[in-house]
Scaffold this active site. Structure first.
Site, PDB file in Angstrom:
ATOM      1  N   HIS B  99       0.878  -1.174   0.000  1.00  0.00           N
ATOM      2  CA  HIS B  99       0.000   0.000   0.000  1.00  0.00           C
ATOM      3  C   HIS B  99       0.916   1.225   0.000  1.00  0.00           C
ATOM      4  O   HIS B  99       2.015   1.176   0.558  1.00  0.00           O
ATOM      5  CB  HIS B  99      -0.823   0.138   1.285  1.00  0.00           C
ATOM      6  CG  HIS B  99      -1.686  -1.003   1.655  1.00  0.00           C
ATOM      7  ND1 HIS B  99      -1.210  -2.116   2.300  1.00  0.00           N
ATOM      8  CD2 HIS B  99      -3.028  -1.184   1.518  1.00  0.00           C
ATOM      9  CE1 HIS B  99      -2.230  -2.940   2.536  1.00  0.00           C
ATOM     10  NE2 HIS B  99      -3.328  -2.421   2.068  1.00  0.00           N
ATOM     11  N   ASP B 102       2.366   1.995   3.376  1.00  0.00           N
ATOM     12  CA  ASP B 102       3.445   1.146   3.899  1.00  0.00           C
ATOM     13  C   ASP B 102       4.816   1.712   3.569  1.00  0.00           C
ATOM     14  O   ASP B 102       5.758   1.548   4.338  1.00  0.00           O
ATOM     15  CB  ASP B 102       3.393  -0.256   3.266  1.00  0.00           C
ATOM     16  CG  ASP B 102       2.032  -0.902   3.350  1.00  0.00           C
ATOM     17  OD1 ASP B 102       1.314  -0.649   4.344  1.00  0.00           O
ATOM     18  OD2 ASP B 102       1.685  -1.667   2.432  1.00  0.00           O
ATOM     19  N   GLU B 230     -10.620  -7.408  -3.549  1.00  0.00           N
ATOM     20  CA  GLU B 230     -10.422  -8.405  -2.492  1.00  0.00           C
ATOM     21  C   GLU B 230     -11.627  -8.395  -1.563  1.00  0.00           C
ATOM     22  O   GLU B 230     -11.845  -7.438  -0.830  1.00  0.00           O
ATOM     23  CB  GLU B 230      -9.143  -8.075  -1.712  1.00  0.00           C
ATOM     24  CG  GLU B 230      -8.897  -9.030  -0.575  1.00  0.00           C
ATOM     25  CD  GLU B 230      -7.525  -8.843   0.073  1.00  0.00           C
ATOM     26  OE1 GLU B 230      -6.598  -8.341  -0.611  1.00  0.00           O
ATOM     27  OE2 GLU B 230      -7.387  -9.167   1.255  1.00  0.00           O
ATOM     28  N   GLU B 266      -8.608 -13.978  -0.287  1.00  0.00           N
ATOM     29  CA  GLU B 266      -7.786 -14.256   0.892  1.00  0.00           C
ATOM     30  C   GLU B 266      -8.387 -15.404   1.693  1.00  0.00           C
ATOM     31  O   GLU B 266      -9.594 -15.423   1.959  1.00  0.00           O
ATOM     32  CB  GLU B 266      -7.695 -12.997   1.767  1.00  0.00           C
ATOM     33  CG  GLU B 266      -6.873 -13.240   3.020  1.00  0.00           C
ATOM     34  CD  GLU B 266      -6.603 -11.986   3.842  1.00  0.00           C
ATOM     35  OE1 GLU B 266      -6.359 -10.916   3.247  1.00  0.00           O
ATOM     36  OE2 GLU B 266      -6.639 -12.083   5.080  1.00  0.00           O
ATOM     37  N   HIS B 269     -10.373 -14.241   4.777  1.00  0.00           N
ATOM     38  CA  HIS B 269     -11.627 -13.553   4.483  1.00  0.00           C
ATOM     39  C   HIS B 269     -12.688 -14.551   4.041  1.00  0.00           C
ATOM     40  O   HIS B 269     -13.869 -14.366   4.336  1.00  0.00           O
ATOM     41  CB  HIS B 269     -11.392 -12.463   3.433  1.00  0.00           C
ATOM     42  CG  HIS B 269     -10.369 -11.446   3.863  1.00  0.00           C
ATOM     43  ND1 HIS B 269      -9.938 -10.426   3.064  1.00  0.00           N
ATOM     44  CD2 HIS B 269      -9.690 -11.307   5.032  1.00  0.00           C
ATOM     45  CE1 HIS B 269      -9.044  -9.698   3.713  1.00  0.00           C
ATOM     46  NE2 HIS B 269      -8.874 -10.219   4.907  1.00  0.00           N
ATOM     47  N   ASP B 294      -4.483 -14.113  -1.632  1.00  0.00           N
ATOM     48  CA  ASP B 294      -3.779 -13.686  -0.428  1.00  0.00           C
ATOM     49  C   ASP B 294      -3.743 -14.902   0.484  1.00  0.00           C
ATOM     50  O   ASP B 294      -4.777 -15.316   1.046  1.00  0.00           O
ATOM     51  CB  ASP B 294      -4.526 -12.528   0.261  1.00  0.00           C
ATOM     52  CG  ASP B 294      -4.006 -11.176  -0.170  1.00  0.00           C
ATOM     53  OD1 ASP B 294      -3.297 -11.097  -1.193  1.00  0.00           O
ATOM     54  OD2 ASP B 294      -4.308 -10.179   0.505  1.00  0.00           O
ATOM     55  N   ASP B 305      -9.855 -10.959  11.897  1.00  0.00           N
ATOM     56  CA  ASP B 305      -8.971 -11.294  10.787  1.00  0.00           C
ATOM     57  C   ASP B 305      -7.584 -11.576  11.356  1.00  0.00           C
ATOM     58  O   ASP B 305      -6.802 -10.659  11.563  1.00  0.00           O
ATOM     59  CB  ASP B 305      -8.964 -10.057   9.868  1.00  0.00           C
ATOM     60  CG  ASP B 305      -8.319 -10.306   8.542  1.00  0.00           C
ATOM     61  OD1 ASP B 305      -8.102 -11.460   8.170  1.00  0.00           O
ATOM     62  OD2 ASP B 305      -8.009  -9.295   7.867  1.00  0.00           O
ATOM     63  N   ASP B 307      -4.976 -13.302  10.151  1.00  0.00           N
ATOM     64  CA  ASP B 307      -3.845 -13.172   9.213  1.00  0.00           C
ATOM     65  C   ASP B 307      -2.625 -13.959   9.668  1.00  0.00           C
ATOM     66  O   ASP B 307      -1.486 -13.461   9.580  1.00  0.00           O
ATOM     67  CB  ASP B 307      -3.468 -11.688   9.032  1.00  0.00           C
ATOM     68  CG  ASP B 307      -4.455 -10.926   8.156  1.00  0.00           C
ATOM     69  OD1 ASP B 307      -5.170 -11.555   7.365  1.00  0.00           O
ATOM     70  OD2 ASP B 307      -4.475  -9.683   8.256  1.00  0.00           O
TER      71      ASP B 307
HETATM   72 CO   LIG Z   1      -5.597  -9.630   2.094  1.00  0.00          CO
HETATM   73 CO   LIG Z   2      -7.045 -10.544   6.357  1.00  0.00          CO
END
Ligand SMILES: [Co+2]
Ligand SMILES: [Co+2]
Ligand SMILES: [Co+2]
Ligand SMILES: [Co+2]
Ligand SMILES: [Co+2]
Ligand SMILES: [Co+2]
Ligand SMILES: [Co+2]
Ligand SMILES: [Co+2]
Lengths: 433, 433, 433, 433
Positions: B99, B102, B230, B266, B269, B294, B305, B307
């Site tokens: 992004h 980032d 996404e 993802e 998700h 993802d 989430d 991750d």
């Molecule tokens: Co993602």
């Molecule tokens: Co996520």
């Protein structure tokens, strides 16, 4: 007349202060609101299946209800119809709904099932006429019999597709014959248990074609009612294709049916899909496919379809708020797709569960109408988006990213966040519920 | 060269029997499979945000990571890039993703943010060229800054829409400049907290128009990559409009974008939407909108989430099975949108978390390819649907409900259920994982 | 006096028909019910942390609230206290609650943190005295600082245990100094992320010993209030040891503390554990460990701790029904552990969110009291269990399986199920809410 | 000999490279590990109910399985037993388990049910002896019959308590007669649907007394096996009292039974309670109440008890890791409380579902044993807590908060967080699975 409900009086409106268990405290069918009676606003319907065909089983236990009409003969089917219409008389709601499997015993062949359905719809038609109760919608049970274990229109076996077509045909015929105002499809077995044995693309193509056939047949027979699809995310299948309103919308678009089919939205199914009921209603309205509702309540902490009677006023009010904003019901209505808890054994439970549900819905509808009449909620919403009403904002929607970017840099735009005021709006709702 | 990863060797393939923590046991980039290297099949990418920009906070605690590059200056942004590319060198994966937020400190104005982004993409471009690491995709952070608290394209304030357009424009420019193979949109704030203050229809219309602008700008600048959306169901918003693949498909159809936009799916998700990862992949493939993945893992028992890094071989294998069946990656790839647990403080954790994830994915991919080569799973599926391959079954799809019904009655069709063989297919999968 | 809440009037009771947003419609502190004022029944408290120390972040976004007192100096801490007490004056509730970290900036050492706490409690004590607001409970923040990332009493590092002991000691001292009526422990980090790195048995033993130390210290200093534990199932840890009331009860029994420690039960934590709030209340009451409540609301469809303001009357009424049946509050009270949604930016949101919550709680409490006074619900319950009141049934509880079995066979006992009447009882509740 | 499984060979071990669907690839009963055979480590048992008594229904559909032994006669019960033992012979596992209702048709009275049970246990005893299959445990079905709809020991009607005592008595007698190594209690109906009609305290007191009676009767008849309770959070009741291991522990302590009763822990029930299977196992071990396991798998995304066959190696390995750390099985074992998906119609599905499950469990057990033998995981855990092994840390556990606080201030202790290394440990596990 049967004696199943003997000594239970007809439920009449007595007003909010009544402590009579056998009275409506809020549902006053004749009460006028904005030029229309409450009966016509709410269009209550009772579901034949939960009240008359369900034996009370759950995954760890069998039948708890002992009803004199349980069994597989036509005589018992007529007794069931008699009792059902006695309940409709006691409660006084204008509509009811059925699956074929609720009203007739399964035949040995499709032809026999159809013929029994015809016989039973003759019988139901007489009762409708005698009593004035009408059919909100009919539908086909394409999930109970083991032939449907792997789907109906999406079955790997084309013979099951064919058999399902046969059933839906006679159910649409029966619905039309009884003056039904809608025909509903519910795809409980249209989905999959495991992707390992599933051709998802092929199954969805068959489901799409099947729905096209339904629409074609509607036009062929001149059925004037609406075709409705009822979404649900999972159970009995692990995954059902009609997951929620947004999913069904994409499906309708894919198969060119978005102008032909609307939604029958159930509270419990909304919850199981991770949404609120009002979300599903607002989504359908925004996509132009709102049709009817299955009113009930799902336990928030179980993952299965509890189909409880609604009893939470604030929640019911917010749902009807969206219904009214969507223009209210036309062909649709409020079908109580709700069943007694399996321990609620008595005939009186059946009556009073519905009476309480009618009351909480009437109260919720009136609260919603009052909120809209008050206007403060809509005014707050309008004010929040007022910036978009400017010519400049509307013009921006016709521009490109680069033009807009250039303007932001040139004008040094830095947006200032404004309160969303969620709690104040929640307080406002609580003034009405 | 920084000393952040000092003494950590480059990770090389040593084979499944290696007990060296700093070696790949399954990811052998050069290994050929069906005429293509594993590197080109898997197209691994590292996410800049989780590894280099996330401080380790959770809802009840603040920063746990103490990184020398944390801070808001351009010098620190360059140091961060230096460390990032050192990690890319150590791990040897071909791609990364970012992004804007980032890689560059936020500016006081959009113009300053853009200018910093341009400066940083110069720097990243040099590093890409020097090292050979490529950009899988870029995206814009339209959710962290408080200006986005009520949405970006769906904000009640048109200035936020405009500001967002400005950011996306420069992010698309930056992606093109760095040779990015895709541009991704993630709508974390495109949704709502409460329907009480939300105009769902208006918000969705703005979201649709915004996505059209993105597609128009792509063509204007001649960006050759794919535009990807996404999906995610909830968190940070209570409800996000891009709920899942099926929902986004309906949205694309509504706004005429189904031929222009594909999905970045993802794992976590998918889980949060009530699906399996492979469901979302199969759904996207069946709708013709599969793009990229993802890769990560969501705790099944939390509603947020998580991750986490993937580590469950059977699950990863089933996901890649769908990827391969969808034709494999073209512009897409396997982006590790995965973050360290906040207690995993050490530089070596960052390296080894990715190395382990690469290994489980390589192993899963090879298992999936072997299952397809073996063919037994596909053969079982084909056999299950074989009835549909007959001319009669295909002809039925062109008929009407009444014709079909007549045939069922005439022929006395009564379908006989056949075993779905789920457990046997699960056993079969276990032979490969 | 600060100007943070300038122009916001003190909230006074105006009755249910008031449409004044700045009035109580149901909370009338002086109103007498069963010989006690509503203020004394409900014992409302405001949580310092959510209203004054939380910046508005969520997992995808940072600070949204811009408060003049945000920062790390003692001057700002005093400003924060000034504003807090102004809010207490406006709302007029009798109590508040804090963590150490809410009221003082963290020091560089434990000694400095303690000393700042002492300074701030001097300041708070003066304000309490001046205004009449009292401390319902104090507690220690053993979760935000990174030193607690792996637990406080359950940390693998004994120095963290020691540090935590140091903090709890000064927090208990501060609570006593300010006349606090309870001291609360919340074990957000007392749990684990992964069992792979966790010695569950050892950690629980340390947690048990820590709680014993708290009780010992209470007696040593002569603190007269109650020691309370607040259960929660997960988040921030994957698993927390204080999962729910039943779990904590087993823990107390294991460490001999069931006579010394009671429960502080939060609505949202009950939900996250898969229970209803009223279940947790009834369970605590049945085990003799009911203490106090953290009133808020958790979104049913998220898996995280949303800490929203309560607004659903029927739910609130059922919770207070259990509170009243448990004997009402003694040292405990109704602490609003509720935070504004992060988009609710304005000072007025802070006031009105609380005012609305006070109202729904007062209304719920009155409804609950009326249900109890009516007696129909309790009568139905008593009647359902009436069989157990017979001498024979009581005698059976002293017999053995074989004696009972012999009697069943001898007497040919075959129990006849009776209706559980759930829907009728739900209707009954709706008469009061 | 029946012909139900005709042409299905006995399953024998052929090693991991076998592609024979009718062979074990990992389960080699005679293989020695740490001085004990795999058969004795794993102690596999088959559940009579799922495989032989379940007709394949779900909430939306009826029977799918058509078994020649379905029906209510004693002859059919014997046929069922014949087929069951044929399956046990084909699979070769050492144990099986039953409820009374699985093996005998319900009688018209308790006496008749008991007498049928006695007759059937004669028959089963002969078959056990002939074939060498043993009884791991017996249990009573106190949930299917409508008399239990409101609970067994917790029923509002004392006659149901008495009837339940009668059933449990004869089931304990039958278990002892057949040499059963444990007796299990599962409280599916011991809980409530709605708190509105429930006296939670009274019900729990009755449940506690009932369990005491079971323990007393065990001692009276000299039954040498273990008494086990199987926790589950919800379904069929909304809330069950035996929610999870920690809850049951508190219950046992409350009724003085913690030295008499152990846990039978089911994977799926752990998941439904919001835990991992290994959490429940570790919790039971830490509390000294680990007994036996019900191995299966629950779909993570449904809220009901799916009882699928286990198939995920990494998960199974982590569960057995805790089993081995708890000392392995003594009276307990691995009971496959798993049922075919309702579409898996064929006899061969029944055999191969179990064979695959045996294989994944054997493989998981061996992986767990190898991880323990390797020692790296335990070494990492020991190192993480090493600080607690010092004399000073141990001494601290005997001190008071004030002493500890004084030391922290005096020594200026400021703990330094260390990495929890979760991902590295996950990588380590993946080397073995
Ligand atoms: Co993602
Ligand atoms: Co996520
Ligand atoms: Co429905
Ligand atoms: Co439903
Ligand atoms: Co709390
Ligand atoms: Co909370
Ligand atoms: Co079990
Ligand atoms: Co189970």
């Amino acid at each position: 007349m049967t004696d199943f409900f003997k000594d239970i009086p007809e439920i009449a409106y007595e007003g909010p202060d009544s402590t009579n268990e056998f009275a409506y405290r809020h549902y006053n069918p004749a009460e006028m609101l904005n030029g229309k009676s409450m009966e016509d606003h709410l269009r209550f319907a009772i579901a034949y299946w939960h009240s008359f065909a369900w034996p009370g089983g759950d995954p760890f236990g069998g039948q708890t209800f002992e009803r004199p009409w349980f069994g597989d003969t036509m005589d018992l089917a007529r007794l069931k119809a008699d009792v059902a219409f006695e309940m409709f008389r006691i409660l006084g709601q204008p509509f009811y709904c059925w699956h074929d499997a609720d009203v007739r015993p399964e035949g040995a062949t499709l032809a026999e099932s159809r013929s029994r359905m015809e016989e039973m719809t003759d019988y139901l038609g007489q009762k409708q006429e005698a009593q004035g109760t009408r059919l909100l919608w009919g539908t086909a049970n394409l999930f109970t019999n083991r032939r449907f274990m792997a789907g109906a229109a999406t079955n790997p076996d084309p013979d099951v597709f064919a058999y399902s077509a046969g059933i839906v045909k006679y159910c649409m015929d029966a619905t039309q014959k009884l003056g039904g105002e809608n025909y509903v499809l519910w795809g409980g077995r249209e989905g999959y248990e495991t992707l390992l044995n599933t051709d998802l693309k092929r199954e969805r193509a068959h489901a799409g074609r099947f729905l096209q056939m339904v629409v074609e047949y509607k036009h062929k027979i001149g059925f004037k009612g609406a075709i409705l699809v009822e979404p649900k995310p999972q159970e009995p299948s692990k995954h059902q294709y009609d997951y929620d309103v947004a999913t069904v919308y994409g499906f309708l678009k894919e198969f060119g049916l978005e102008g032909e089919v609307k939604m029958n939205i159930e509270q419990g199914h909304a919850i199981l899909a991770g949404h609120s009921f009002e979300h599903e209603l607002a989504m359908a309205a925004s996509l132009g496919i709102f049709g009817s509702i299955d009113m009930n309540r799902n336990d928030y902490q179980s993952g299965w379809d509890t189909d409880q009677f609604p009893n939470n006023l604030p929640e019911v009010a917010l749902a009807y708020y969206e219904v009214i904003k969507a223009g209210g019901f036309t062909t649709g209505g409020t079908n109580f797709d709700a069943k007694l808890r399996r321990q609620s054994l008595d005939p009186v439970d059946l009556i009073l569960a519905h009476a309480g549900a009618f009351d909480v819905c009437a109260r919720g509808y009136k609260a919603a109408a009052a909120m809209l009449a008050d206007g403060a909620l809509e005014a707050a919403r309008a004010q929040r988006y007022a910036g978009w009403d400017s010519a400049e904002a509307q013009a921006m929607l016709g521009q490109g990213l680069d033009e807009i970017a250039a303007r932001v840099e040139a004008e040094g735009i830095e947006p200032e966040p404004r309160s969303g005021r969620q709690e104040r709006l929640e307080n406002l709702v609580n003034r009405f519920t």
